[in-house]
Design a protein around this motif. Sequence first.
Motif, short mmCIF file in Angstrom:
data_model
loop_
_atom_site.label_atom_id
_atom_site.label_comp_id
_atom_site.label_asym_id
_atom_site.label_seq_id
_atom_site.Cartn_x
_atom_site.Cartn_y
_atom_site.Cartn_z
N PHE A 33 0.65 -1.26 0.21
CA PHE A 33 0.11 0.04 -0.09
C PHE A 33 0.81 1.32 -0.05
N ASN A 34 1.58 1.45 -1.23
CA ASN A 34 2.59 2.32 -1.31
C ASN A 34 2.26 3.67 -2.00
N TYR A 35 2.82 4.84 -1.58
CA TYR A 35 2.60 6.02 -2.65
C TYR A 35 3.95 6.09 -3.25
N TRP A 36 3.68 6.43 -4.51
CA TRP A 36 5.01 6.52 -5.42
C TRP A 36 5.23 7.75 -6.12
N GLY A 37 6.10 8.38 -6.25
CA GLY A 37 6.23 9.76 -6.74
C GLY A 37 7.07 9.90 -7.88
N TRP A 38 6.92 10.87 -8.66
CA TRP A 38 7.96 11.35 -9.74
C TRP A 38 8.49 12.79 -9.29
N GLY A 46 16.22 23.44 -9.46
CA GLY A 46 16.47 22.36 -8.39
C GLY A 46 15.66 21.20 -8.34
N LEU A 47 15.42 20.44 -7.27
CA LEU A 47 14.50 19.63 -6.97
C LEU A 47 13.04 19.90 -7.24
N GLU A 48 12.38 19.23 -7.81
CA GLU A 48 10.83 19.74 -8.05
C GLU A 48 9.97 18.40 -8.13
N TRP A 49 9.00 18.31 -7.34
CA TRP A 49 8.11 17.29 -7.27
C TRP A 49 6.91 17.50 -8.34
N ILE A 50 6.94 16.49 -8.96
CA ILE A 50 5.87 16.42 -10.31
C ILE A 50 4.58 15.93 -9.97
N GLY A 51 4.39 14.59 -8.88
CA GLY A 51 3.30 14.12 -8.28
C GLY A 51 3.48 12.63 -7.72
N THR A 52 2.39 12.36 -7.40
CA THR A 52 2.46 11.30 -6.58
C THR A 52 1.18 10.35 -6.85
N ILE A 53 1.46 9.08 -7.03
CA ILE A 53 0.32 8.04 -7.38
C ILE A 53 0.23 7.09 -6.12
N TYR A 54 -1.25 6.59 -5.66
CA TYR A 54 -1.28 5.44 -4.91
C TYR A 54 -1.43 4.31 -5.61
N TYR A 55 -1.13 3.16 -5.07
CA TYR A 55 -1.16 1.91 -5.98
C TYR A 55 -2.57 1.63 -6.35
N ASN A 56 -3.55 2.32 -6.07
CA ASN A 56 -4.99 2.27 -6.49
C ASN A 56 -5.22 3.13 -7.82
N ASN A 58 -5.13 6.54 -7.55
CA ASN A 58 -5.50 7.99 -7.06
C ASN A 58 -4.21 8.89 -7.33
N ALA A 59 -4.25 9.87 -7.62
CA ALA A 59 -2.85 10.77 -8.10
C ALA A 59 -2.97 12.30 -7.75
N TRP A 60 -2.03 12.79 -7.33
CA TRP A 60 -1.88 14.31 -6.92
C TRP A 60 -0.86 14.95 -7.82
N TYR A 61 -0.80 16.05 -8.30
CA TYR A 61 0.06 16.67 -9.08
C TYR A 61 0.59 17.98 -8.66
N ASN A 62 1.61 18.45 -9.21
CA ASN A 62 2.04 19.87 -8.91
C ASN A 62 1.38 20.86 -9.94
N SER A 63 0.85 21.79 -9.45
CA SER A 63 -0.21 22.50 -10.66
C SER A 63 1.14 23.38 -11.41
N SER A 64 2.41 23.40 -11.09
CA SER A 64 3.20 24.29 -11.51
C SER A 64 3.39 23.52 -13.20
N THR A 70 0.73 13.48 -16.56
CA THR A 70 0.11 12.51 -16.24
C THR A 70 0.97 11.06 -15.71
N ILE A 71 0.52 10.51 -14.20
CA ILE A 71 1.14 9.56 -13.71
C ILE A 71 0.32 8.19 -13.80
N SER A 72 0.64 7.46 -14.12
CA SER A 72 -0.34 5.83 -14.05
C SER A 72 0.49 4.95 -13.45
N VAL A 73 -0.28 4.00 -12.98
CA VAL A 73 0.40 2.84 -12.36
C VAL A 73 -0.04 1.35 -13.00
#
Lengths: 122, 108
Positions: A33-38, A46-56, A58-64, A70-73
Amino acid sequence: QLQLQESGPGLVKPSETLSLNCSVSGVSMTNSFNYWGWLRQSPGKGLEWIGTIYYNGNAWYNSSLSSRATISVDTSKDHLSLQVRSVTAADAGVYYCARHVVETPMGAFDIWGRGTLVTVSS
Amino acid sequence: EIVLTQSPGTLSLSPGERATLSCRASQNLSRGSLAWYQQKPGQPPRLLIKGASKRATGIPDRFSGSGSGTDFTLTLSRLEPEDFAVYYCHQYARTPYTFGPGTRVDVK
């Protein structure tokens, strides 16, 4: 031991779509039950968070990224994917996939891939 | 967006010396949602500290984190040769998650 490995074309033309994969080994994504990020890293931003997806899925993104990402699993293949549409030179850099620590949903990133370098040029 | 400011930009020290790195957030970070990473050339970031003060698995006890609210500190009690690197702070209290610009620790 959990390992992540990014792959994809190192060169993308401006206005085209960047597509990257991240293979997960050492754990079954179906049973974890992990969350995975790009994330990405460039000299300019510098370092920038693009987004995160849950194993099911569900995804969250950086609006920048203005909804270009688009992240998929795919838990059956134990990999996750990233697409960034309409790339420009500002999208160049090293792209990483990483896992959020297990004990805190969407917390720090404890496992990282080695990264893949993306150049944007015609 | 929460902006993280790190200081100093560069720290020049000798092996055996103590290093104190600062990270300031533009907003309060709830539950101490701050991490520290070490990065060496050609390598991904390595998690050192999570939750402001908890060492990640396998991290030596010469690394310690402290702070709360908007002010956080990473301390390296006694620099070893392998500790010369760039250090980043990272907030995960609120999306978009953000990183500081880094502090470079180099050999004096």
